[in-house]
Scaffold this active site. Structure first.
Site, mmCIF file in Angstrom:
data_model
loop_
_atom_site.group_PDB
_atom_site.id
_atom_site.type_symbol
_atom_site.label_atom_id
_atom_site.label_comp_id
_atom_site.label_asym_id
_atom_site.label_seq_id
_atom_site.Cartn_x
_atom_site.Cartn_y
_atom_site.Cartn_z
ATOM 1 N N SER A 90 17.090 2.630 -44.361
ATOM 2 C CA SER A 90 18.398 2.404 -43.726
ATOM 3 C C SER A 90 18.549 1.044 -43.047
ATOM 4 O O SER A 90 19.629 0.737 -42.536
ATOM 5 C CB SER A 90 18.671 3.512 -42.698
ATOM 6 O OG SER A 90 19.024 4.711 -43.353
ATOM 7 N N LYS A 123 21.533 -1.077 -43.903
ATOM 8 C CA LYS A 123 22.850 -0.960 -43.275
ATOM 9 C C LYS A 123 23.199 -2.145 -42.377
ATOM 10 O O LYS A 123 24.376 -2.371 -42.078
ATOM 11 C CB LYS A 123 22.924 0.356 -42.496
ATOM 12 C CG LYS A 123 22.931 1.549 -43.435
ATOM 13 C CD LYS A 123 22.609 2.862 -42.751
ATOM 14 C CE LYS A 123 22.560 3.981 -43.795
ATOM 15 N NZ LYS A 123 21.982 5.222 -43.251
ATOM 16 N N SER A 150 23.650 6.004 -38.413
ATOM 17 C CA SER A 150 23.051 5.782 -39.732
ATOM 18 C C SER A 150 23.717 6.623 -40.819
ATOM 19 O O SER A 150 23.054 7.148 -41.719
ATOM 20 C CB SER A 150 21.549 6.080 -39.699
ATOM 21 O OG SER A 150 20.880 5.398 -40.729
ATOM 22 N N LYS A 174 17.883 -0.838 -35.288
ATOM 23 C CA LYS A 174 18.206 0.035 -36.429
ATOM 24 C C LYS A 174 16.918 0.652 -36.946
ATOM 25 O O LYS A 174 15.895 -0.035 -37.075
ATOM 26 C CB LYS A 174 18.878 -0.775 -37.546
ATOM 27 C CG LYS A 174 19.350 0.096 -38.697
ATOM 28 C CD LYS A 174 20.576 0.883 -38.320
ATOM 29 C CE LYS A 174 20.841 2.027 -39.293
ATOM 30 N NZ LYS A 174 19.918 3.174 -39.122
#
Length: 421
Positions: free
Chosen positions: A91, A94, A146, A253
């Protein structure tokens, strides 16, 4: 001289006794050369070992497969391990999707959620088919919770399909300097061709952090969320922002799929220095966070920021350059720096080993108008001296004619005066 004498003897003599004498002399020469080499190595080894020992002692001890620690403003890499190894980001993808959406889209746009977005696998913000959501809210759901469904909705809104989105996202990232990244989707779900490096992830984060909108969302710890199917409070998944707070953390993140292991991006600022830490393939969550803390501690305990004030002048040859804005760069507490200015006005900051720390393009200082005019005149005079010499000659000639005319007139008047006397 010994070798020269020995060679001369070889040329003159050829009996075994002489050859043995020559061999002994050459052996003596080789001993002296070997002794000199040993002395040289001995003198240099302690310094080299000390440097390695210092680096080994002070460097962070990390267990994740690939990591990088980058200073945010200059991009200087403070520490790296396997930073150019192609890996799966999960992820962390992103971050790239978010900054692409912010820069290429209109955050006030209203997006209609597709069935494809509604039924995507993995973490979601529980968007419903045909639900109407602003692009900004989708970016928030993407980064804070997320949401894979938010990622698909963003991709389809901006580029009609995930495939077209991936193509354009890759072009976009190459445009900001990423060389070793290929993304196949907007969210990071596993695809064997969906790879990047720790260095590229640090670069895209560095770029994104310049954007105020991104920076605000990236640093959001919690957000009230009201959707058609889900009304809740979104909490940032990054533990150093909430459960395990670390002083100075400004954003983060998280990521995970089976093939990628634990992945993590963290940004933090202390005493004017901002850094980016990227972790790829941590064996466990605990390992990835411990490695991140190790990197951040290393940055804030071992480095400091040097400031260059706005308006500082740097001179080279006949030119003066000036900083139009405040500049800064990081150095370790053991580094000494020197400032070099190129003829093109690039300020290069190097350490005692001549390694480049940072570089800044400066502007040429403006000169006072009177000085510029005079310098132009001098320049023109140097290029076309005849022009200026002709002016001088004309004035001199006119002055000479005037003096001569005056002198002749004076003599005539003097004669007339004598005549009438």
């Amino acid at each position: 001289m010994i070798i020269k004498d020995a060679i001369r003897e070889v040329c003159v003599h050829s009996d075994k006794k002489t050859v043995l004498v020559i061999a002994n002399r050459l052996r003596g020469v080789m001993k002296k050369i070997l002794f000199f080499c040993l002395i040289t190595i001995t003198l240099n080894t302690p310094f080299y070992s000390k440097v390695l020992a210092a680096d080994s002692k002070n460097s962070p001890h990390v267990n994740s497969e690939a990591v990088i620690l980058m200073e945010e403003k200059t991009g200087r890499v403070l520490y790296e391990k396997n930073a150019d190894l192609n890996m799966y980001p999960a992820s962390l993808t992103k971050v790239a999707t978010a900054i692409y959406a912010i820069e290429k889209g209109n955050l006030d746009d209203i997006v209609s959620v597709s069935k494809n977005a509604r039924y995507v696998d993995g973490t979601r913000v529980y968007l419903e088919k045909n639900e109407k959501v602003s692009l900004k809210k989708l970016v928030q759901g993407l980064l804070i919770n997320s949401g894979n469904d938010a990622g698909v909705a963003i991709a389809e809104h901006l580029d009609s399909s995930e495939k077209a989105f991936a193509t354009n996202l890759n072009k976009y990232m190459r445009g900001i300097g990423l060389q070793d990244t290929n993304f196949e989707n907007p969210h990071g779900l596993f695809n064997p061709k969906h790879t990047t490096t720790a260095r590229d992830l640090a670069k895209v984060t560095k770029y994104a952090m310049k954007n105020e909108e991104f920076r605000e969302i990236f640093g959001t710890k919690e957000l009230k969320w009201k959707g058609e199917a889900w009304e809740t409070t979104l909490f940032n998944h990054h533990k150093l922002m909430r459960e395990r707070p670390y002083e100075g953390v400004t954003g983060g993140k998280t990521g995970y799929v089976d093939q990628s292991g634990q992945t993590l991006i963290t940004t933090a600022t202390r005493e004017g220095m901002s850094v980016i830490a990227v972790i790829l393939k941590g064996q466990t969550q605990a390992v990835s966070y411990n490695d991140t803390i190790e990197l951040l501690d290393y940055a804030f305990n071992g480095f400091k920021v040097i400031d260059i004030p706005k308006g500082k002048e740097f001179k080279t040859n006949n030119n003066t350059f000036i900083t139009e804005a405040h500049k800064s760069f990081p150095i370790s507490k053991n580094e000494k720096v020197r400032e070099d200015i190129t003829d093109a006005g690039v300020l290069e900051i190097r350490n005692q080993n001549q390694a480049l720390i940072a570089s800044f393009q400066l502007n040429k200082a403006k000169k006072p108008e009177a000085i510029e005019v005079r310098q132009k005149e001098k320049h023109d005079e140097a290029l076309n001296p005849k022009k200026y010499y002709s002016y001088y000659h004309i004035v001199s000639l006119l002055l000479g004619i005037s003096v001569l005319y005056f002198f002749i007139g004076f003599r005539r008047n003097k004669r007339r005066f004598k005549k009438y006397r």
